[in-house]
Design a protein around this motif. Sequence first.
Motif, short mmCIF file in Angstrom:
data_model
loop_
_atom_site.label_atom_id
_atom_site.label_comp_id
_atom_site.label_asym_id
_atom_site.label_seq_id
_atom_site.Cartn_x
_atom_site.Cartn_y
_atom_site.Cartn_z
N PHE A 1 -9.88 6.65 2.39
CA PHE A 1 -11.12 6.47 3.12
C PHE A 1 -11.37 7.66 4.06
N THR A 2 -12.62 7.75 4.48
CA THR A 2 -12.96 8.69 5.54
C THR A 2 -13.08 7.92 6.84
N THR A 3 -12.76 8.59 7.94
CA THR A 3 -12.73 7.90 9.23
C THR A 3 -14.07 7.90 9.95
N GLY A 4 -14.92 8.88 9.61
CA GLY A 4 -16.13 9.04 10.41
C GLY A 4 -15.75 9.50 11.80
N THR A 5 -16.74 9.61 12.67
CA THR A 5 -16.46 10.08 14.03
C THR A 5 -16.00 8.98 14.96
N THR A 6 -16.39 7.77 14.67
CA THR A 6 -16.03 6.67 15.58
C THR A 6 -15.01 5.71 14.99
N GLY A 7 -14.60 5.93 13.76
CA GLY A 7 -13.59 5.07 13.15
C GLY A 7 -14.10 3.68 12.84
N GLY A 8 -13.21 2.77 12.63
CA GLY A 8 -13.55 1.38 12.29
C GLY A 8 -12.31 0.70 11.77
N THR A 9 -12.49 -0.11 10.73
CA THR A 9 -11.33 -0.79 10.15
C THR A 9 -11.40 -0.78 8.64
N VAL A 10 -10.24 -0.98 8.04
CA VAL A 10 -10.14 -1.31 6.62
C VAL A 10 -9.41 -2.63 6.56
N VAL A 11 -10.02 -3.61 5.90
CA VAL A 11 -9.43 -4.94 5.78
C VAL A 11 -9.03 -5.18 4.34
N VAL A 12 -7.76 -5.54 4.11
CA VAL A 12 -7.27 -5.88 2.77
C VAL A 12 -6.88 -7.36 2.79
N THR A 13 -7.46 -8.15 1.91
CA THR A 13 -7.13 -9.58 1.87
C THR A 13 -5.80 -9.79 1.17
N GLN A 14 -5.29 -11.02 1.25
CA GLN A 14 -4.04 -11.34 0.56
C GLN A 14 -4.18 -11.22 -0.96
N ALA A 15 -5.42 -11.23 -1.42
CA ALA A 15 -5.67 -11.03 -2.86
C ALA A 15 -5.79 -9.56 -3.20
N GLY A 16 -5.74 -8.68 -2.20
CA GLY A 16 -5.81 -7.26 -2.46
C GLY A 16 -7.20 -6.67 -2.46
N ALA B 1 -10.42 -5.07 -0.66
CA ALA B 1 -10.61 -4.30 0.58
C ALA B 1 -12.08 -4.17 0.95
N THR B 2 -12.32 -4.13 2.27
CA THR B 2 -13.65 -3.86 2.81
C THR B 2 -13.50 -2.92 3.99
N ASP B 3 -14.52 -2.10 4.21
CA ASP B 3 -14.48 -1.19 5.34
C ASP B 3 -15.52 -1.61 6.37
N ASP C 1 -17.52 3.08 11.01
CA ASP C 1 -17.81 4.40 10.47
C ASP C 1 -16.88 4.76 9.31
N VAL C 2 -15.99 3.82 8.95
CA VAL C 2 -15.02 4.05 7.89
C VAL C 2 -15.66 3.79 6.54
N THR C 3 -15.36 4.64 5.58
CA THR C 3 -15.90 4.47 4.23
C THR C 3 -14.79 4.64 3.21
N LEU C 4 -14.56 3.61 2.42
CA LEU C 4 -13.61 3.72 1.31
C LEU C 4 -14.24 4.60 0.23
N VAL C 5 -13.48 5.57 -0.24
CA VAL C 5 -14.02 6.52 -1.21
C VAL C 5 -13.97 5.93 -2.61
N GLY D 1 -3.87 -7.26 5.40
CA GLY D 1 -3.86 -6.75 6.75
C GLY D 1 -5.14 -6.06 7.14
N THR D 2 -5.21 -5.66 8.41
CA THR D 2 -6.36 -4.95 8.96
C THR D 2 -5.88 -3.70 9.65
N LEU D 3 -6.39 -2.52 9.20
CA LEU D 3 -6.00 -1.24 9.77
C LEU D 3 -7.09 -0.77 10.74
N ALA D 4 -6.69 -0.45 11.93
CA ALA D 4 -7.62 0.09 12.93
C ALA D 4 -7.65 1.61 12.74
N VAL D 5 -8.75 2.08 12.17
CA VAL D 5 -8.87 3.50 11.83
C VAL D 5 -9.38 4.28 13.03
#
Lengths: 176, 163
Positions: free
Chosen positions: B54-69, B71-73, B76-80, B139-143
């Motif tokens: 993913f790209t972080t952008g200038t302000t960041g954000g999160t990437v959330v991965v469910t137990q099923a795998g 993902a959503t962003d 300012d985060v964008t999954l490529v 999990g949830t990643l704080a980007v």
Amino acid sequence: MPHFRLLAGAGILACAAYPSCAHAEPGQSMQSAGSAAAEVVEQVQIQRLANLRFGRFATPSTPSTLRVAMTGAVTPSADLASSLSMAQPPEGRGPAQFRIEMDGNRGFTAYIPASLTISSGSANMLVNAVEGRLVRIVSAGRQSIYRLDMGGTLRVGANQAPGQYSGTFLVTVVYL
Amino acid sequence: MKKIALFAIAAAISTPAMAAPGDSATAQGAATAEVVAPITLTHTPNAALDFGTFTTGTTGGTVVVTQAGVATDTGDVTLVSGSTEAADAFTVAGDPGRSFSITTGSGTVANGSVTMAFTTSAPASGTLTGGAASFRVGGTLAVVGGAAAGTYTGSYNVTVAYN
């Protein structure tokens, strides 16, 4: 007090010189109330109330101990500590308990084993450091009731085989 | 067998007790214990909580991965395109039919001196059907916005315990 001397075989009772002393005539008989006594005591009885229960725990990876004290306090060694929170069978953990009924005017000795073995098939575990205490429950008239609490330390081997373990022991009470 | 003697003397003895030799009673007691197989936890080989690319952008954000795998962003985060995300995976073995609790911790991923924190999500419990079970961890990643590009790695703790 009049003094009496019984002449054996003559059936004659001779008195000392006391004015109030009865004089036995030859051929007459005399009766006196004797005394008899007997003491009946309550028969000592003992009844099991609860087993010595170490409960359920997972096999440890190192030699471990689990102590159930006569007070009911449970103390595991490090490798069994997590088992304290494990769901227990209905009877739970606790000391063995016996009810002793006996004569309230008598002392007694209760004998408990110093150690015992519990088994599941060919697998064994030793219970040692056995301790006991007597708690008076009731003392009324000629009857006293005590509760005997017995605890011990279970020695669990590393990788002890899973299974239901049990063993028996005897408790004896004897009037002093 | 050695025996231990416990003594009791009646508290109210008005006359000396008369010993009655031979008056005794015996009862049989029992001791019990139940030993169950230990619970074991295995991290599935090559599995990992993967937050993807993913790209972080200038302000960041999160990437959330469910137990099923899945993902959503956010922010300012964008999954490529072509990013691959996945939930972590574990297997459990132990006493058949017994239930157990699952506890997962949080952690950080790092690339040199740059770190990003993440939290995890997993089932609260499971049951050892036939003595086995498995579960997955999301999990949830704080980007951090503007975080340096690179591969970030880290770890976290997982604990299972019999109920």
